[in-house]
Design a protein around this motif. Structure first.
Motif, PDB file in Angstrom:
ATOM      1  N   LYS A   3     -11.790 132.134  20.897  1.00 60.93           N
ATOM      2  CA  LYS A   3     -10.712 131.439  21.596  1.00 60.93           C
ATOM      3  C   LYS A   3      -9.439 131.349  20.764  1.00 60.93           C
ATOM      4  N   ASN A   4      -9.562 131.554  19.454  1.00 59.23           N
ATOM      5  CA  ASN A   4      -8.401 131.481  18.572  1.00 59.23           C
ATOM      6  C   ASN A   4      -7.640 132.801  18.474  1.00 59.23           C
ATOM      7  N   LEU A   5      -8.203 133.846  19.044  1.00 56.61           N
ATOM      8  CA  LEU A   5      -7.537 135.150  19.067  1.00 56.61           C
ATOM      9  C   LEU A   5      -7.148 135.474  20.503  1.00 56.61           C
ATOM     10  N   PRO A   6      -5.851 135.514  20.812  1.00 57.68           N
ATOM     11  CA  PRO A   6      -5.386 135.725  22.191  1.00 57.68           C
ATOM     12  C   PRO A   6      -6.029 136.920  22.883  1.00 57.68           C
ATOM     13  N   GLU A   7      -6.171 138.044  22.165  1.00 61.52           N
ATOM     14  CA  GLU A   7      -6.708 139.254  22.787  1.00 61.52           C
ATOM     15  C   GLU A   7      -8.220 139.175  23.017  1.00 61.52           C
ATOM     16  N   TYR A   8      -8.861 138.193  22.383  1.00 64.73           N
ATOM     17  CA  TYR A   8     -10.321 138.125  22.449  1.00 64.73           C
ATOM     18  C   TYR A   8     -10.831 136.830  23.076  1.00 64.73           C
ATOM     19  N   LYS A   9      -9.959 136.080  23.735  1.00 61.44           N
ATOM     20  CA  LYS A   9     -10.383 134.827  24.357  1.00 61.44           C
ATOM     21  C   LYS A   9     -11.481 135.046  25.387  1.00 61.44           C
ATOM     22  N   ALA A  10     -11.320 136.085  26.196  1.00 66.61           N
ATOM     23  CA  ALA A  10     -12.301 136.365  27.252  1.00 66.61           C
ATOM     24  C   ALA A  10     -13.434 137.250  26.757  1.00 66.61           C
ATOM     25  N   GLY A  11     -13.298 137.747  25.536  1.00 69.77           N
ATOM     26  CA  GLY A  11     -14.317 138.627  24.978  1.00 69.77           C
ATOM     27  C   GLY A  11     -14.041 140.094  25.270  1.00 69.77           C
ATOM     28  N   LYS A  12     -14.255 140.937  24.286  1.00 65.22           N
ATOM     29  CA  LYS A  12     -14.065 142.380  24.448  1.00 65.22           C
ATOM     30  C   LYS A  12     -15.230 143.121  23.803  1.00 65.22           C
ATOM     31  N   LYS A  13     -15.603 144.240  24.415  1.00 65.44           N
ATOM     32  CA  LYS A  13     -16.681 145.071  23.883  1.00 65.44           C
ATOM     33  C   LYS A  13     -16.084 146.133  22.963  1.00 65.44           C
ATOM     34  N   ILE A  14     -16.637 146.227  21.758  1.00 64.71           N
ATOM     35  CA  ILE A  14     -16.123 147.134  20.743  1.00 64.71           C
ATOM     36  C   ILE A  14     -17.281 147.942  20.166  1.00 64.71           C
ATOM     37  N   TYR A  15     -17.023 149.195  19.841  1.00 62.82           N
ATOM     38  CA  TYR A  15     -18.033 149.991  19.152  1.00 62.82           C
ATOM     39  C   TYR A  15     -18.337 149.361  17.802  1.00 62.82           C
ATOM     40  N   ALA A  16     -19.611 149.235  17.481  1.00 55.72           N
ATOM     41  CA  ALA A  16     -20.005 148.668  16.190  1.00 55.72           C
ATOM     42  C   ALA A  16     -19.482 149.514  15.033  1.00 55.72           C
ATOM     43  N   HIS A  17     -19.467 150.839  15.204  1.00 63.73           N
ATOM     44  CA  HIS A  17     -19.026 151.699  14.103  1.00 63.73           C
ATOM     45  C   HIS A  17     -17.542 151.523  13.787  1.00 63.73           C
ATOM     46  N   ARG A  18     -16.746 151.122  14.772  1.00 62.66           N
ATOM     47  CA  ARG A  18     -15.334 150.846  14.503  1.00 62.66           C
ATOM     48  C   ARG A  18     -15.182 149.553  13.694  1.00 62.66           C
ATOM     49  N   ILE A  19     -15.983 148.558  14.037  1.00 58.46           N
ATOM     50  CA  ILE A  19     -15.969 147.304  13.274  1.00 58.46           C
ATOM     51  C   ILE A  19     -16.382 147.568  11.826  1.00 58.46           C
ATOM     52  N   ILE A  20     -17.439 148.348  11.669  1.00 61.73           N
ATOM     53  CA  ILE A  20     -17.941 148.660  10.338  1.00 61.73           C
ATOM     54  C   ILE A  20     -16.886 149.382   9.506  1.00 61.73           C
ATOM     55  N   TRP A  21     -16.231 150.358  10.113  1.00 64.74           N
ATOM     56  CA  TRP A  21     -15.206 151.109   9.373  1.00 64.74           C
ATOM     57  C   TRP A  21     -14.070 150.195   8.920  1.00 64.74           C
ATOM     58  N   LYS A  22     -13.663 149.302   9.804  1.00 63.02           N
ATOM     59  CA  LYS A  22     -12.582 148.373   9.452  1.00 63.02           C
ATOM     60  C   LYS A  22     -13.029 147.435   8.321  1.00 63.02           C
TER      61      LYS A  22
END
Length: 211
Positions: free
Chosen positions: A78-97
């Protein structure tokens, strides 16, 4: 012959969700490099594996349908405007970041062994859209069952086989052959020359062709 089209990946790059900072992601997840697992670092899900597999594409090998899947993670804050409603992201992109501190944007994270659910660090590498596509398996829509080889039926009911390959958004014709093996050999040689380390090994593994 080289052909270009408006449906080419170079003309249509999928817009990607901008990821939160690497520091933020490191507070949310723990990454196990040896197993490839992404684990929730806190909250009610602390210690539990994050994400779930979702089918992306499929192929046919030796008459069997083989599914390629990737791990998706739903991130909601809720503290991130783009993620308030929730977003699906590839796990491998999260890992790389988390590991490299960079959001790849139009670039991709490629799975070396072709298994999109295998997020071990040694199995991930940075790739262009074209390189990532080079390492993908053939889909179940292929009539020949071989990536880059199309079966053609002649007027006399005899099959011939056309081989082609894509490189940097261009389609390159490799010729038409009387036998499937000849077309496969042409495709394999072209993959080795053009894709190098990103060439998908499935053709060699299944047909045991000589280099």
């Amino acid at each position: 012959a080289i052909h270009r089209g408006y449906n080419d990946p170079l003309f249509n790059i999928m817009k990607r969700i901008k990821l939160p900072s690497a520091d933020y992601l490191r507070t949310k997840f723990i990454y196990e490099q040896e197993t490839g697992k992404l684990v929730w670092a806190n909250g009610v899900r602390k210690g539990k594996e994050a994400g779930y597999p979702k089918e992306s594409q499929s192929r046919v090998s030796e008459g069997k349908r083989i599914v390629t899947s990737y791990i998706y993670v739903k991130l909601q804050d809720k503290n991130l405007p783009e993620y308030k409603a929730g977003k699906k992201i590839y796990a491998h992109r999260i890992i790389w970041k988390m590991m490299m501190g960079e959001d790849l944007g139009k670039l991709s994270v490629d799975h070396v062994n072709g298994d999109g659910t295998d997020n071990r660090w040694k199995n991930l590498r940075k790739a262009t859209f074209s390189q990532n596509a080079a390492n993908r398996e053939v889909t179940c829509r292929s009539k020949s069952g071989i990536k880059g080889v199309k079966r053609l039926e002649t007027l006399y009911g005899v099959y011939r086989y056309r081989a082609d390959i894509r490189k940097d958004g261009s389609s390159i014709s490799l010729g038409t052959y009387d036998t499937l093996d000849e077309a496969i050999a042409a495709r394999t040689r072209a993959e080795k020359r053009l894709y190098q380390e990103f060439a998908n090994p499935s053709i060699k593994a299944e047909y045991k062709l000589k280099d």
